[in-house]
Design an enzyme around this catalytic site. Structure first.
Site, mmCIF file in Angstrom:
data_model
loop_
_atom_site.group_PDB
_atom_site.id
_atom_site.type_symbol
_atom_site.label_atom_id
_atom_site.label_comp_id
_atom_site.label_asym_id
_atom_site.label_seq_id
_atom_site.Cartn_x
_atom_site.Cartn_y
_atom_site.Cartn_z
ATOM 1 N N MET A 85 -9.337 8.612 9.665
ATOM 2 C CA MET A 85 -9.993 9.061 8.431
ATOM 3 C C MET A 85 -11.006 10.168 8.692
ATOM 4 O O MET A 85 -12.131 10.152 8.186
ATOM 5 C CB MET A 85 -10.655 7.873 7.723
ATOM 6 C CG MET A 85 -9.666 6.784 7.322
ATOM 7 S SD MET A 85 -10.452 5.322 6.612
ATOM 8 C CE MET A 85 -11.249 4.611 8.049
ATOM 9 N N LYS A 89 -3.775 2.812 -2.020
ATOM 10 C CA LYS A 89 -4.949 3.680 -2.091
ATOM 11 C C LYS A 89 -4.598 5.001 -1.427
ATOM 12 O O LYS A 89 -4.106 5.022 -0.305
ATOM 13 C CB LYS A 89 -6.128 3.043 -1.360
ATOM 14 C CG LYS A 89 -6.605 1.739 -1.966
ATOM 15 C CD LYS A 89 -7.750 1.194 -1.160
ATOM 16 C CE LYS A 89 -8.269 -0.109 -1.751
ATOM 17 N NZ LYS A 89 -9.380 -0.662 -0.959
ATOM 18 N N ASP A 140 0.821 -1.206 0.000
ATOM 19 C CA ASP A 140 0.000 0.000 0.000
ATOM 20 C C ASP A 140 0.854 1.255 0.000
ATOM 21 O O ASP A 140 2.034 1.235 0.354
ATOM 22 C CB ASP A 140 -0.905 0.024 1.239
ATOM 23 C CG ASP A 140 -2.166 -0.799 1.068
ATOM 24 O OD1 ASP A 140 -2.384 -1.305 -0.049
ATOM 25 O OD2 ASP A 140 -2.926 -0.935 2.043
#
Length: 265
Positions: free
Chosen positions: A175, A63, A41
């Site tokens: 997030m 991502k 990642d």
């Protein structure tokens, strides 16, 4: 029909940790050295790929938050393709794959293919708070830790946050950088806007940044310090414990690539 993977095919899901490659576990380090293929990642430090043996195929499937990047279905398809060749396939994910990392979705997919699957935990980003003298718990202030996603699958703020802020828990929000206004507004609605808060960007890395203020000032804190993702938000009395709030310059250990002599305490 999809080909049946060779009997010796193995998928190892590894937590790469928060950014400092030296925070990788010994077990993960040994596994990476066995890899035939590594799917890594964006948040996994690229220095970890140097541990792989010559000839290992390393493929970035990172991502990036709030950007159009590779989809989860495309990652699954890569797992299928590489597993068909046999050998050891590593899925290297930032932090810990089972903490808001969609790691178990990949475990279930791999098991459905008939792969042998194992999991090696990683240090999750909220633990980097300690590098700036923010303990996640303290027996005089915090009775628990409430870890919440700032953005649900449908893009909305988790309703769990309202429950969390009513407790005596240290609230950790992953997030949440696109939801700062909503988070601050929620704390104001509940009358706890003055609760100490911190935003930690790139925790454990040399470019780590920490902003300290209150829950009601999250937008201002981010703007004044030019903070963005990847970052975590910590809210609770424990934030005010370290160095009387002067957390930017007070750290317990050096960050990756920084000598102890370079620290300011």
């Amino acid at each position: 029909m999809n080909p049946v993977p060779p009997i010796d095919t193995e998928l190892i899901l590894i937590g790469a940790g928060p950014g400092d490659p030296e925070l990788l576990t010994v077990k993960a380090w040994k596994a990476i050295q066995r890899a035939d293929v590594i799917l890594y990642d964006h948040l996994a430090n690229g220095a970890l790929l140097d541990l792989a043996r010559p000839g290992c195929e390393c493929i970035c499937v990172g991502k990036r938050p709030y950007r159009a990047t590779i989809t989860q279905d495309e990652i699954h398809e890569l797992i299928r393709q590489k597993a068909a060749k046999g050998g050891v396939l590593i899925r290297l994910k930032g932090g810990d794959p089972f903490i808001f990392g969609r790691g178990f979705e990949e475990v279930l997919f791999a098991r459905a293919l008939g792969l042998r699957v194992s999991y090696i935990p990683g240090i999750t980003s909220m633990q980097t708070a300690g590098l700036s003298d923010i303990p996640l718990t303290h027996r005089a202030f915090s009775e628990s830790i409430w870890v919440v996603t700032g953005t649900k699958k449908d893009g909305t703020l988790s309703a769990d946050l309202r429950l969390a802020l009513r407790s005596k828990a240290t609230v950790v929000i992953y997030m949440g950088m696109k939801k700062l206004a909503e988070i601050a507004g929620l704390y104001r609605q509940e009358g706890v806007a003055a609760m100490p808060a911190a935003i930690i960007q790139n925790g454990s890395r040399r470019d780590q940044q920490v902003a300290v203020g209150t829950a009601g000032e999250l937008m201002e804190m981010a703007a004044a310090n030019k903070l963005s993702h990847p970052a975590i938000i910590l809210i609770g009395e424990v934030v005010g414990l370290g160095a009387s709030g002067e957390l930017k310059s007070h750290r317990t250990i050096p960050l990756y690539g920084e000598s102890p002599a370079a620290m300011t305490v």
